[in-house]
Design a protein around this motif. Sequence first.
Motif, short mmCIF file in Angstrom:
data_model
loop_
_atom_site.label_atom_id
_atom_site.label_comp_id
_atom_site.label_asym_id
_atom_site.label_seq_id
_atom_site.Cartn_x
_atom_site.Cartn_y
_atom_site.Cartn_z
N ASN A 410 0.84 -1.19 0.00
CA ASN A 410 0.00 0.00 0.00
C ASN A 410 0.88 1.24 0.00
N LEU A 411 0.41 2.27 -0.68
CA LEU A 411 1.16 3.51 -0.72
C LEU A 411 0.17 4.64 -0.40
N GLN A 412 0.35 5.27 0.77
CA GLN A 412 -0.65 6.22 1.24
C GLN A 412 0.03 7.47 1.82
N TRP A 413 -0.82 8.51 2.02
CA TRP A 413 -0.35 9.78 2.57
C TRP A 413 -0.69 9.87 4.05
N LYS A 414 0.21 10.45 4.84
CA LYS A 414 -0.08 10.85 6.21
C LYS A 414 0.94 11.93 6.60
N LYS A 415 0.62 12.66 7.67
CA LYS A 415 1.49 13.75 8.07
C LYS A 415 2.74 13.20 8.75
N LEU A 416 3.90 13.62 8.21
CA LEU A 416 5.20 13.23 8.75
C LEU A 416 5.95 14.50 9.14
N PRO A 417 7.04 14.41 9.89
CA PRO A 417 7.80 15.60 10.25
C PRO A 417 8.24 16.38 9.02
N GLU A 418 8.37 17.67 9.14
CA GLU A 418 8.82 18.53 8.06
C GLU A 418 10.23 18.12 7.61
N GLY A 419 10.44 18.11 6.31
CA GLY A 419 11.74 17.72 5.78
C GLY A 419 11.86 16.25 5.47
N GLU A 420 10.86 15.44 5.82
CA GLU A 420 10.84 14.03 5.46
C GLU A 420 9.81 13.83 4.35
N PHE A 421 10.06 12.88 3.46
CA PHE A 421 9.08 12.65 2.39
C PHE A 421 8.48 11.24 2.45
N ILE A 422 9.28 10.25 2.91
CA ILE A 422 8.75 8.88 2.97
C ILE A 422 9.02 8.26 4.33
N ASP A 423 8.22 7.24 4.63
CA ASP A 423 8.45 6.42 5.82
C ASP A 423 8.08 4.99 5.47
N ILE A 424 8.90 4.04 5.90
CA ILE A 424 8.68 2.63 5.60
C ILE A 424 8.01 1.95 6.80
N ASP A 425 6.81 1.43 6.57
CA ASP A 425 6.12 0.62 7.59
C ASP A 425 6.19 -0.83 7.11
N PHE A 426 7.29 -1.50 7.49
CA PHE A 426 7.55 -2.84 6.97
C PHE A 426 6.50 -3.83 7.43
N GLY A 427 6.12 -3.77 8.69
CA GLY A 427 5.17 -4.74 9.24
C GLY A 427 3.82 -4.71 8.57
N ASN A 428 3.38 -3.53 8.14
CA ASN A 428 2.07 -3.40 7.49
C ASN A 428 2.18 -3.25 5.97
N SER A 429 3.37 -3.50 5.43
CA SER A 429 3.59 -3.42 3.98
C SER A 429 3.04 -2.11 3.41
N THR A 430 3.42 -1.02 4.05
CA THR A 430 2.92 0.28 3.62
C THR A 430 4.07 1.26 3.47
N LEU A 431 4.05 1.99 2.36
CA LEU A 431 4.99 3.08 2.14
C LEU A 431 4.20 4.38 2.34
N TRP A 432 4.57 5.15 3.37
CA TRP A 432 3.87 6.38 3.70
C TRP A 432 4.57 7.56 3.03
N LEU A 433 3.77 8.48 2.47
CA LEU A 433 4.26 9.73 1.91
C LEU A 433 3.79 10.87 2.80
N ASN A 434 4.60 11.90 2.91
CA ASN A 434 4.29 13.03 3.79
C ASN A 434 3.20 13.90 3.17
N ALA A 435 2.06 13.96 3.86
CA ALA A 435 0.92 14.72 3.37
C ALA A 435 1.20 16.22 3.32
#
Length: 499
Positions: A410-435
Motif C-alpha cells: 500500500n502507498l498512502q499519505w499521512k502527516k510526517l515531520p517537516e523535511g521528510e518525504f517517505i516512511d517505511i512501515d515494513f510490518g504493514n507493507s505500507t509506504l507512507w508519503l508526507n501529506a
Amino acid sequence: MTASDVVETIRLEPDAGLVKSLGANHILETAVADLVDNCLDAGATRVAIHLLTGRDRLVQVEVIDNGNGMDSTAADLAMTLGHQREYAVNDLGHFGIGMKAASFGHADVLTVWSSRYGATPVGRRIRRTDFSKDFSCEVLSGHAAADAEAHRRRVTGTGQGTSVVWTELRGTYRGANTEEARTWMANAERSLRSHLGVTFHRLIAKNTLDIEILVDELEYADEAIGTPVKAIDPFAYARSGHPDYPRTIVAESGGQRIAMHCHIWPPKVDIPGFRINGKPGDRFQGFYIYRNDRLLQVGGWSAIANFSLQRQLARVVLDDEAAIGSFLTMNPEKAGLRFEPVFRDALAHAAADDGTTFDAYLKDAEACYVEGNRRISRRQPVIAPEKGFAPKLRKSIGAELPLLRSDSLNLQWKKLPEGEFIDIDFGNSTLWLNARYRYLFAPERGSLNDAPLVKALLFLLTHNVFEGAHLGPKDKDNIALWRAVLGAAVEAEEEMRGE
C-alpha cells in the motif's frame, strides 16, 4: 589481333608522381602494423614503438626491432618502390611497397637505420617531395648510423636490427588546445595498442613476439621505458555459446578446399576479445582471416552474409595460406580481403562432416543470441501494488512484472515531520508519503489514487524492501539513503515553486 600487328616494344617506366597517393588508405594503426610485419620478416622477436611528442603533439614515430638488419645493398633495395625480394613461405611481406606506403601515409620524411652482423651500419632517408619527382634517396653517414645503432642497443638490447623513423608528420593534432592534444595522443595510443594486440595476438601469446609502446616527450624518451602490448584474442571465450560449436565447414572448388572454423560466442558476455578497442562486440561479427598467425581481417562478412544484431555471436576463422590469391585477394594495407566469386560460389555448397551448412550455422548463432537474451532477461516476481495505486498503474505493473500474490504493498499519505518525504512501515507493507507535500504532486484536491507518476517511481525504487522476510542491514541503509535524498529533494521542490 596477330603478331604482325606489333611493330615495336617500348618500356614505360612508372611516373614518380604515384608516390603522392601511397598510403592514402592507411590509418596510423594499420601503417604501424605493416612496419611490424617487416620486423617479423627480418626475424625480430622484439619491437619497440615510440610515439614521441613535442609540447604534447606527436612529432616523431620510431619502430625499432632486433631483427637481422640490412647491409648497404639490402637497404637500397628496401627503399626501392615496388622491389619484391624473394619472399619466404612464412613472410608477411607481399607487394614490395609496404614500408613506403605505410610511412608516406603519415610522414613526409622516412629515415631507415640498420645494422647487420658483420656489416657496416647504414642509413637511408627519403623525402616524400623529392621521391615523388625522381625517386631520389639520401645516403646517410656511417657516423650517424653508428649513433642509431647505439640507440637501438639501449632500446632492444642489441645493436643488430632496423630502426624506421617518421618525421614531418601529417594527420596529427595541430591545434592550440593542450587538453585536446593530450586526448588525441591518449586515443591514438589506445587504438594502436588494441589494433596490434588483436592483429598479432597469436604471436604475442606464443611468446615469439614482444611489442612495447612508449609515449613521451622527444627530449626525455631515452630515459623512459615502454609498456608491453597485451594479446587480445577474439576467440577467448571460456565456454562456447552453443554445444555443437566450434565446427568446421569446408568449401571446395576446382579440387581446392578451404576450411572455415565457425565459432559462437556465449551470449551476454562483454569482455576484451569480444569487445575490441572499447567498441561493442556486435561490430566484430564475421570473418577472421589469418596468414602465418597474423590477423588480416577483424570481422566483417565481406558481402557473404549481412550484418545483423542477432548474428553478433558468430565469428569464423579462415586460416589457410593457400586460399589467399585464389579464393581471397589481399589489399596492400592488409586491412581486409576481397572474397572472389569462386569462393562465394563454393560457400553455397559448403558443409561440415555432419551436413551442417553455412546458412545453418548462421541460424544457430541467431538462435543462441535470442535464447540467451530471453533466458537472462527473465524478470523476478515483485510484491503486488494495492491501495493507493491507480487501477491503470496496477495493471501496467502486472503486465510488465510477475506478481507475488502472497502479499501486497500500500502507498498512502499521512502527516510526517517537516523535511521528510517517505516512511517505511515494513510490518504493514505500507509506504507512507508526507501529506505536508501532497499539494506539490496533486495540486487539485487529492484522491486515493493521485500522483501516479511519483508513486510508480517510488514503487520501482522500494519494492525490494517489502519482499524480504525482514529488514537486513542493506535494506536499512537504503531506507536511510532514500529518506535523506528524497527529503532534501522535496524541500528543494517547494523552494523552487516559491511555496
